[in-house]
Design a protein around this motif. Structure first.
Motif, PDB file in Angstrom:
ATOM      1  N   ALA A  23       0.825  -1.213   0.000  1.00  0.00           N
ATOM      2  CA  ALA A  23       0.000   0.000   0.000  1.00  0.00           C
ATOM      3  C   ALA A  23       0.853   1.255   0.000  1.00  0.00           C
ATOM      4  O   ALA A  23       0.423   2.313  -0.457  1.00  0.00           O
ATOM      5  CB  ALA A  23      -0.939  -0.004   1.205  1.00  0.00           C
ATOM      6  N   ILE A  24       2.069   1.158   0.503  1.00  0.00           N
ATOM      7  CA  ILE A  24       2.963   2.319   0.515  1.00  0.00           C
ATOM      8  C   ILE A  24       3.801   2.373  -0.758  1.00  0.00           C
ATOM      9  O   ILE A  24       3.952   3.427  -1.375  1.00  0.00           O
ATOM     10  CB  ILE A  24       3.874   2.276   1.760  1.00  0.00           C
ATOM     11  CG1 ILE A  24       3.035   2.468   3.019  1.00  0.00           C
ATOM     12  CG2 ILE A  24       4.966   3.337   1.675  1.00  0.00           C
ATOM     13  CD1 ILE A  24       3.782   2.201   4.308  1.00  0.00           C
ATOM     14  N   ILE A  25       4.335   1.239  -1.179  1.00  0.00           N
ATOM     15  CA  ILE A  25       5.292   1.214  -2.287  1.00  0.00           C
ATOM     16  C   ILE A  25       4.612   1.370  -3.652  1.00  0.00           C
ATOM     17  O   ILE A  25       5.120   2.098  -4.515  1.00  0.00           O
ATOM     18  CB  ILE A  25       6.130  -0.081  -2.223  1.00  0.00           C
ATOM     19  CG1 ILE A  25       7.022  -0.042  -0.984  1.00  0.00           C
ATOM     20  CG2 ILE A  25       6.973  -0.261  -3.475  1.00  0.00           C
ATOM     21  CD1 ILE A  25       7.739  -1.338  -0.690  1.00  0.00           C
ATOM     22  N   MET A  26       3.489   0.715  -3.874  1.00  0.00           N
ATOM     23  CA  MET A  26       2.849   0.761  -5.193  1.00  0.00           C
ATOM     24  C   MET A  26       2.431   2.181  -5.609  1.00  0.00           C
ATOM     25  O   MET A  26       2.687   2.578  -6.744  1.00  0.00           O
ATOM     26  CB  MET A  26       1.658  -0.201  -5.249  1.00  0.00           C
ATOM     27  CG  MET A  26       2.056  -1.660  -5.123  1.00  0.00           C
ATOM     28  SD  MET A  26       3.264  -2.198  -6.350  1.00  0.00           S
ATOM     29  CE  MET A  26       2.264  -2.229  -7.808  1.00  0.00           C
ATOM     30  N   PRO A  27       1.805   2.970  -4.749  1.00  0.00           N
ATOM     31  CA  PRO A  27       1.503   4.340  -5.171  1.00  0.00           C
ATOM     32  C   PRO A  27       2.767   5.171  -5.430  1.00  0.00           C
ATOM     33  O   PRO A  27       2.763   6.044  -6.304  1.00  0.00           O
ATOM     34  CB  PRO A  27       0.711   4.921  -3.991  1.00  0.00           C
ATOM     35  CG  PRO A  27       0.132   3.746  -3.317  1.00  0.00           C
ATOM     36  CD  PRO A  27       1.137   2.658  -3.488  1.00  0.00           C
ATOM     37  N   LEU A  28       3.831   4.912  -4.687  1.00  0.00           N
ATOM     38  CA  LEU A  28       5.070   5.634  -4.939  1.00  0.00           C
ATOM     39  C   LEU A  28       5.634   5.302  -6.317  1.00  0.00           C
ATOM     40  O   LEU A  28       6.096   6.187  -7.035  1.00  0.00           O
ATOM     41  CB  LEU A  28       6.104   5.325  -3.856  1.00  0.00           C
ATOM     42  CG  LEU A  28       5.857   5.971  -2.505  1.00  0.00           C
ATOM     43  CD1 LEU A  28       6.901   5.500  -1.500  1.00  0.00           C
ATOM     44  CD2 LEU A  28       5.877   7.479  -2.620  1.00  0.00           C
ATOM     45  N   ILE A  29       5.594   4.025  -6.689  1.00  0.00           N
ATOM     46  CA  ILE A  29       6.057   3.634  -8.016  1.00  0.00           C
ATOM     47  C   ILE A  29       5.202   4.287  -9.093  1.00  0.00           C
ATOM     48  O   ILE A  29       5.713   4.789 -10.095  1.00  0.00           O
ATOM     49  CB  ILE A  29       6.046   2.089  -8.149  1.00  0.00           C
ATOM     50  CG1 ILE A  29       7.104   1.487  -7.238  1.00  0.00           C
ATOM     51  CG2 ILE A  29       6.274   1.664  -9.588  1.00  0.00           C
ATOM     52  CD1 ILE A  29       7.044  -0.025  -7.143  1.00  0.00           C
ATOM     53  N   ASN A  30       3.895   4.315  -8.883  1.00  0.00           N
ATOM     54  CA  ASN A  30       2.991   4.950  -9.836  1.00  0.00           C
ATOM     55  C   ASN A  30       3.233   6.455  -9.902  1.00  0.00           C
ATOM     56  O   ASN A  30       3.175   7.057 -10.970  1.00  0.00           O
ATOM     57  CB  ASN A  30       1.543   4.662  -9.462  1.00  0.00           C
ATOM     58  CG  ASN A  30       0.566   5.112 -10.523  1.00  0.00           C
ATOM     59  OD1 ASN A  30       0.889   5.187 -11.693  1.00  0.00           O
ATOM     60  ND2 ASN A  30      -0.642   5.421 -10.093  1.00  0.00           N
ATOM     61  N   SER A  31       3.526   7.074  -8.778  1.00  0.00           N
ATOM     62  CA  SER A  31       3.744   8.518  -8.746  1.00  0.00           C
ATOM     63  C   SER A  31       5.041   8.919  -9.433  1.00  0.00           C
ATOM     64  O   SER A  31       5.153  10.025  -9.946  1.00  0.00           O
ATOM     65  CB  SER A  31       3.757   9.021  -7.310  1.00  0.00           C
ATOM     66  OG  SER A  31       2.500   8.851  -6.729  1.00  0.00           O
ATOM     67  N   LYS A  40       0.773  17.459  -5.168  1.00  0.00           N
ATOM     68  CA  LYS A  40      -0.452  17.506  -4.350  1.00  0.00           C
ATOM     69  C   LYS A  40      -0.295  16.684  -3.078  1.00  0.00           C
ATOM     70  O   LYS A  40      -0.722  17.103  -2.001  1.00  0.00           O
ATOM     71  CB  LYS A  40      -1.646  17.009  -5.153  1.00  0.00           C
ATOM     72  CG  LYS A  40      -2.062  17.935  -6.263  1.00  0.00           C
ATOM     73  CD  LYS A  40      -3.258  17.387  -6.999  1.00  0.00           C
ATOM     74  CE  LYS A  40      -3.629  18.290  -8.163  1.00  0.00           C
ATOM     75  NZ  LYS A  40      -4.747  17.759  -8.927  1.00  0.00           N
ATOM     76  N   ALA A  41       0.317  15.525  -3.192  1.00  0.00           N
ATOM     77  CA  ALA A  41       0.531  14.688  -2.011  1.00  0.00           C
ATOM     78  C   ALA A  41       1.481  15.376  -1.040  1.00  0.00           C
ATOM     79  O   ALA A  41       1.279  15.336   0.178  1.00  0.00           O
ATOM     80  CB  ALA A  41       1.092  13.331  -2.420  1.00  0.00           C
ATOM     81  N   GLY A  42       2.513  16.014  -1.550  1.00  0.00           N
ATOM     82  CA  GLY A  42       3.460  16.735  -0.697  1.00  0.00           C
ATOM     83  C   GLY A  42       2.798  17.890   0.031  1.00  0.00           C
ATOM     84  O   GLY A  42       3.078  18.130   1.215  1.00  0.00           O
ATOM     85  N   ILE A  43       1.919  18.595  -0.661  1.00  0.00           N
ATOM     86  CA  ILE A  43       1.193  19.699  -0.022  1.00  0.00           C
ATOM     87  C   ILE A  43       0.297  19.163   1.090  1.00  0.00           C
ATOM     88  O   ILE A  43       0.224  19.738   2.186  1.00  0.00           O
ATOM     89  CB  ILE A  43       0.374  20.488  -1.071  1.00  0.00           C
ATOM     90  CG1 ILE A  43       1.322  21.258  -1.998  1.00  0.00           C
ATOM     91  CG2 ILE A  43      -0.619  21.438  -0.406  1.00  0.00           C
ATOM     92  CD1 ILE A  43       0.645  21.901  -3.190  1.00  0.00           C
ATOM     93  N   GLY A  44      -0.366  18.044   0.844  1.00  0.00           N
ATOM     94  CA  GLY A  44      -1.220  17.439   1.870  1.00  0.00           C
ATOM     95  C   GLY A  44      -0.429  17.019   3.095  1.00  0.00           C
ATOM     96  O   GLY A  44      -0.840  17.260   4.233  1.00  0.00           O
ATOM     97  N   VAL A  45       0.723  16.404   2.873  1.00  0.00           N
ATOM     98  CA  VAL A  45       1.569  15.987   4.000  1.00  0.00           C
ATOM     99  C   VAL A  45       2.079  17.204   4.756  1.00  0.00           C
ATOM    100  O   VAL A  45       2.127  17.216   5.997  1.00  0.00           O
ATOM    101  CB  VAL A  45       2.730  15.103   3.499  1.00  0.00           C
ATOM    102  CG1 VAL A  45       3.754  14.872   4.586  1.00  0.00           C
ATOM    103  CG2 VAL A  45       2.192  13.783   2.976  1.00  0.00           C
ATOM    104  N   ALA A  46       2.439  18.264   4.030  1.00  0.00           N
ATOM    105  CA  ALA A  46       2.932  19.482   4.678  1.00  0.00           C
ATOM    106  C   ALA A  46       1.837  20.128   5.532  1.00  0.00           C
ATOM    107  O   ALA A  46       2.096  20.589   6.652  1.00  0.00           O
ATOM    108  CB  ALA A  46       3.440  20.468   3.635  1.00  0.00           C
ATOM    109  N   VAL A  47       0.611  20.158   5.015  1.00  0.00           N
ATOM    110  CA  VAL A  47      -0.511  20.736   5.779  1.00  0.00           C
ATOM    111  C   VAL A  47      -0.753  19.921   7.050  1.00  0.00           C
ATOM    112  O   VAL A  47      -0.963  20.487   8.134  1.00  0.00           O
ATOM    113  CB  VAL A  47      -1.783  20.814   4.905  1.00  0.00           C
ATOM    114  CG1 VAL A  47      -3.021  21.106   5.741  1.00  0.00           C
ATOM    115  CG2 VAL A  47      -1.618  21.864   3.827  1.00  0.00           C
TER     116      VAL A  47
END
Length: 108
Positions: A23-31, A40-47
């Motif tokens: 669940a962690i690795i597959m989206p990273l490979i896709n990204s 967008k994911a980075g902005i969400g994590v930063a918020v």
């Protein structure tokens, strides 16, 4: 029978670990094939990080006798308080978002 249960528990725990890693690795490979989606994911994590820092700064670290006897430190109590406050804020934001979305749908 008991040894079968122990083996089944270890297999189940292994499957949970494999599923969590997937669940962690597959989206990273896709990204990595679509780097703009990482923004967008980075902005969400930063918020979320900023929200946690704000709640951590306002969290209380007072210890009662029972908590000290249980082995909790003021730092642990402060982190738990910050996590709870972050959860409360996110819960309220989710409810407001749901209500706003439903009102917006009703108006259209």
């Amino acid at each position: 029978m008991e040894s079968f249960i122990n083996i089944a528990l270890w297999v189940a725990m292994g499957m949970v670990v494999v599923a969590g890693l997937a669940a962690i690795i597959m989206p990273l490979i896709n990204s990595l094939s679509h780097p703009k989606s990482l923004i967008k994911a980075g902005i969400g994590v930063a918020v979320l990080g900023v929200l946690f820092l704000i709640t951590y700064a306002t969290a209380d670290s007072d210890t009662s006798r029972g908590l000290v006897e249980a082995g909790l430190t003021p730092g642990t109590i402060k982190v738990v308080g910050a996590c709870l406050r972050t959860m409360y804020v996110l819960f309220v934001l989710a409810i407001v978002g749901i209500v706003f979305s439903e009102i917006n749908k009703a108006i259209r």
